[in-house]
Design a protein around this motif. Sequence first.
Motif, PDB file in Angstrom:
ATOM      1  N   LEU A  26      29.882  37.571 -38.525  1.00 55.13           N
ATOM      2  CA  LEU A  26      29.747  39.029 -38.543  1.00 55.13           C
ATOM      3  C   LEU A  26      30.656  39.663 -39.591  1.00 55.13           C
ATOM      4  N   ARG A  27      31.868  39.129 -39.741  1.00 54.83           N
ATOM      5  CA  ARG A  27      32.776  39.643 -40.779  1.00 54.83           C
ATOM      6  C   ARG A  27      32.205  39.389 -42.165  1.00 54.83           C
ATOM      7  N   LEU A  28      31.624  38.208 -42.374  1.00 52.79           N
ATOM      8  CA  LEU A  28      31.008  37.897 -43.667  1.00 52.79           C
ATOM      9  C   LEU A  28      29.844  38.834 -43.968  1.00 52.79           C
ATOM     10  N   MET A  29      29.217  39.357 -42.931  1.00 55.09           N
ATOM     11  CA  MET A  29      28.113  40.308 -43.092  1.00 55.09           C
ATOM     12  C   MET A  29      28.631  41.738 -43.289  1.00 55.09           C
ATOM     13  N   GLY A  30      29.964  41.904 -43.287  1.00 54.37           N
ATOM     14  CA  GLY A  30      30.558  43.201 -43.566  1.00 54.37           C
ATOM     15  C   GLY A  30      31.001  43.994 -42.357  1.00 54.37           C
ATOM     16  N   HIS A  31      30.939  43.401 -41.175  1.00 55.69           N
ATOM     17  CA  HIS A  31      31.328  44.107 -39.960  1.00 55.69           C
ATOM     18  C   HIS A  31      32.770  43.796 -39.588  1.00 55.69           C
ATOM     19  N   ASP A  32      33.349  44.628 -38.771  1.00 55.43           N
ATOM     20  CA  ASP A  32      34.690  44.407 -38.235  1.00 55.43           C
ATOM     21  C   ASP A  32      34.503  43.744 -36.876  1.00 55.43           C
ATOM     22  N   ALA A  33      34.693  42.434 -36.809  1.00 56.40           N
ATOM     23  CA  ALA A  33      34.450  41.685 -35.577  1.00 56.40           C
ATOM     24  C   ALA A  33      35.735  41.040 -35.084  1.00 56.40           C
ATOM     25  N   ARG A  34      35.894  41.075 -33.777  1.00 53.54           N
ATOM     26  CA  ARG A  34      37.054  40.434 -33.144  1.00 53.54           C
ATOM     27  C   ARG A  34      36.560  39.586 -31.983  1.00 53.54           C
ATOM     28  N   ALA A  35      37.241  38.487 -31.770  1.00 55.41           N
ATOM     29  CA  ALA A  35      36.845  37.558 -30.715  1.00 55.41           C
ATOM     30  C   ALA A  35      37.893  37.545 -29.604  1.00 55.41           C
ATOM     31  N   ALA A  36      37.422  37.365 -28.387  1.00 58.72           N
ATOM     32  CA  ALA A  36      38.280  37.218 -27.212  1.00 58.72           C
ATOM     33  C   ALA A  36      37.717  36.054 -26.394  1.00 58.72           C
ATOM     34  N   GLN A  37      38.596  35.341 -25.666  1.00 62.44           N
ATOM     35  CA  GLN A  37      38.171  34.156 -24.920  1.00 62.44           C
ATOM     36  C   GLN A  37      38.097  34.364 -23.416  1.00 62.44           C
ATOM     37  N   SER A  38      38.355  35.574 -22.946  1.00 66.14           N
ATOM     38  CA  SER A  38      38.283  35.859 -21.506  1.00 66.14           C
ATOM     39  C   SER A  38      38.052  37.351 -21.309  1.00 66.14           C
ATOM     40  N   GLY A  39      37.730  37.711 -20.085  1.00 61.29           N
ATOM     41  CA  GLY A  39      37.575  39.124 -19.781  1.00 61.29           C
ATOM     42  C   GLY A  39      38.867  39.887 -19.974  1.00 61.29           C
ATOM     43  N   ALA A  40      39.970  39.299 -19.537  1.00 60.41           N
ATOM     44  CA  ALA A  40      41.274  39.955 -19.687  1.00 60.41           C
ATOM     45  C   ALA A  40      41.609  40.163 -21.157  1.00 60.41           C
ATOM     46  N   ALA A  41      41.352  39.154 -21.981  1.00 61.10           N
ATOM     47  CA  ALA A  41      41.615  39.283 -23.421  1.00 61.10           C
ATOM     48  C   ALA A  41      40.698  40.329 -24.041  1.00 61.10           C
ATOM     49  N   ALA A  42      39.460  40.411 -23.575  1.00 57.91           N
ATOM     50  CA  ALA A  42      38.527  41.418 -24.086  1.00 57.91           C
ATOM     51  C   ALA A  42      39.037  42.823 -23.774  1.00 57.91           C
ATOM     52  N   LEU A  43      39.537  43.021 -22.566  1.00 55.81           N
ATOM     53  CA  LEU A  43      40.059  44.340 -22.183  1.00 55.81           C
ATOM     54  C   LEU A  43      41.288  44.708 -23.015  1.00 55.81           C
ATOM     55  N   ARG A  44      42.135  43.731 -23.317  1.00 52.95           N
ATOM     56  CA  ARG A  44      43.293  44.001 -24.186  1.00 52.95           C
ATOM     57  C   ARG A  44      42.818  44.343 -25.598  1.00 52.95           C
ATOM     58  N   THR A  45      41.783  43.674 -26.073  1.00 57.00           N
ATOM     59  CA  THR A  45      41.288  43.879 -27.432  1.00 57.00           C
ATOM     60  C   THR A  45      40.678  45.263 -27.611  1.00 57.00           C
TER      61      THR A  45
END
Length: 79
Positions: A26-45
């Motif tokens: 997604l970043r290579l396609m020009g988007h700002d993408a971030r990855a998280a490995q759990s629900g808790a990490a997603a909420l922090r992100t």
Amino acid sequence: MTTSRPLRVLVVDDHPDGGESCAELLRLMGHDARAAQSGAAALRTVAGFDPDVALLDLGLPDGDGFGLVGRLLAALPRR
């Protein structure tokens, strides 16, 4: 997909290689993408990120993608 601006994308996957690979593509396609490995990490992100789109794994170590949707929506500012 054509968009007038880059999207902010949250990728949540408990398999690090899968989530990071998807975010990198997604970043290579020009988007700002971030990855998280759990629900808790997603909420922090999302705290300072406010994604336009979220790609969620349904089976996560600390819950499932269905339950995470509601928690993410509650954590995000209203548009």
